[in-house]
Design an enzyme around this catalytic site. Sequence first.
Site, short mmCIF file in Angstrom:
data_model
loop_
_atom_site.label_atom_id
_atom_site.label_comp_id
_atom_site.label_asym_id
_atom_site.label_seq_id
_atom_site.Cartn_x
_atom_site.Cartn_y
_atom_site.Cartn_z
N TYR A 225 0.87 -1.17 0.00
CA TYR A 225 0.00 0.00 0.00
C TYR A 225 0.91 1.22 0.00
O TYR A 225 1.67 1.43 0.94
CB TYR A 225 -0.91 0.01 1.23
CG TYR A 225 -2.07 -0.96 1.14
CD1 TYR A 225 -3.33 -0.53 0.75
CD2 TYR A 225 -1.89 -2.31 1.41
CE1 TYR A 225 -4.39 -1.40 0.65
CE2 TYR A 225 -2.95 -3.20 1.32
CZ TYR A 225 -4.20 -2.74 0.95
OH TYR A 225 -5.25 -3.62 0.84
N HIS A 407 -15.83 -4.26 -1.93
CA HIS A 407 -14.43 -4.68 -1.99
C HIS A 407 -14.14 -5.79 -0.98
O HIS A 407 -14.47 -5.67 0.20
CB HIS A 407 -13.51 -3.50 -1.71
CG HIS A 407 -12.06 -3.83 -1.85
ND1 HIS A 407 -11.49 -4.16 -3.06
CD2 HIS A 407 -11.07 -3.92 -0.94
CE1 HIS A 407 -10.20 -4.42 -2.88
NE2 HIS A 407 -9.93 -4.28 -1.60
#
Length: 592
Positions: A225, A407
């Site tokens: 990330y 998601h």
Amino acid sequence: MSIFTGTFRLQDITIMYFTALAALVLILVASPRAPAPPALPMPFHVPLDPRGDLQLAWNVSYATQEVYFELTVAHIQHGVLLGMSDRGELTNADLVVLWDDGAKSYFGDAWSDAEGHVTQDQQQDYQLLETSQTPQGFHLLFNRSFSTCDPRDYLIQDGTVHIIYGLLDRPIASLDRLNLSLIQTGMQRVLMLRPDGPAPSLPADAQTLEVLAPNVTIPGKETTYWCSVQQLPLNMPRNHIVMYESVITPGNEAIVHHMEVFECSPDIPDVPSYSGPCDDKMKPSKLNFCRHVLAAWAMGAEAFYYPPDAGLPLGGPGSSKFLRLEVHYHNPLLLSGRRDTSGVRLYYTPSLRRYDAGIMELGLVYTPIMAVPPRQRAFDLAGYCNSKCTQTALPPGGIHIFASQLHTHLAGRGVRTVLVRGGVELEVVQEDQHYSTHYQVGPYKGDVLVTKCTYNTEDRSGPTVGGFGIMEEMCANYIHYYPRTQLELCKSHVDADYLQKYFSLINRFQGRDQCVCGEAGVTQQFSALHWDPFSGEVLDSLYNNAPISMHCNQSSARLFPGQWDHQPLPEVTSVLQQPLYPCEGGRLNPGN
């Protein structure tokens, strides 16, 4: 309308010649050859494999209730297959296969049994329309009806479709010699049925702002990330975002998994410049106050449009001048040296609309407290936005939800958010990622939103905990709504004290003299368990009965005032029934 009107039988396809490199380049059709279809737009597309060597594009005709597929294979050898199954399994799958026996090549509709063995279907429902060879690879164009009335075929419906794919690296004498467990395969999830209307027009005074990764070298590890900070133009007045779309660096389409753009809290006057891993312990602490979602994109999503009477505020007095971009790189092949400038392009207008829109995150908190046992075919976890939070944070007239973006990670098989009022499920929140004219009214103060995710861990020997890693799990639903409120995040997890009681019970039941409960992290405690049917069933019972901790967060990332731990589980006394889709003449008939 039907795009291809010629007819031919798939079994009439005869010879395909190969280049010296054994690439498939040509299919000839015996009997009168069908006319080539006109140029067909393919507005939806997604890379299938981690390298991006297999690309799937498609179009939807609601008039004829058909899907048109274009499969592109960069380097094809002896064939390729595409399939659909309930949860992405290789077994009991609906398949379309191109294969060769060393001399001739064939195309056909097929299915796999419970052992992965492939059989050609007696009812051939995939229609081959065109093949071609280009510098990008081998292209295969074919179509199929949503519903075929064939029990071996997958029913294409709204929501997530699990696509499986495979490459054949050697000839096979006949299709019944093929076993999917013996070839290179993979799985991808797509939202296949998309609105077929024209995209809304943008206002004439629309401008663009690109929020991009600053030439990042993608780390050579599976999950990263990456966070970066960008400043808005100086003295930017108040605008409304009316559309946004992804900007993906060419070649990285299969690695950029999802992206989010956050606005920082206006209470933080200055945010330091940063570009690095989001979990870096040395990152500026002020980044933790950049949590107001402006845009969220996941692989396969198209451009997102706001309804004509609402827009997302950007700039102006009382807003932050700093944005944070978060890009999730999924790099299972551990590729190194890739540079990336992917991000999101925002379209905004100074002509303000009637309502400020907002984005709210529902589901489960990203924590290992919520876990899925191994070897589960279908394990449900639910996250709650309870009545106490909606009573505290929503306006008297409620909010109007107009879109939803769901998601999960690799084990996720389905997500469903339901509006509950007085214990009764009233409606399913739309899963469409695009603008819809059919607005949902509600929720109101005191309503409950339940987001349930279903996971499959049959291929995993250990527990799957909640978290940010691709092998960990998420359960999130970003709902787009108006009018905007200060409620940014409404999520839950099971009460941590009750989870410790679970660990104590299971350890005693399994004959452990000493429990490490409370002395080790939750992930370690889950991993130390012996996973049998009993431990899995008790965990499921815990999640469905124990109190919860609510995260009822404001845009500043702070909780609304109140007590949010040890909250009772919202009661649901009446559930909605799943709609039936009777099969009539090979087409769906949802009106019955």
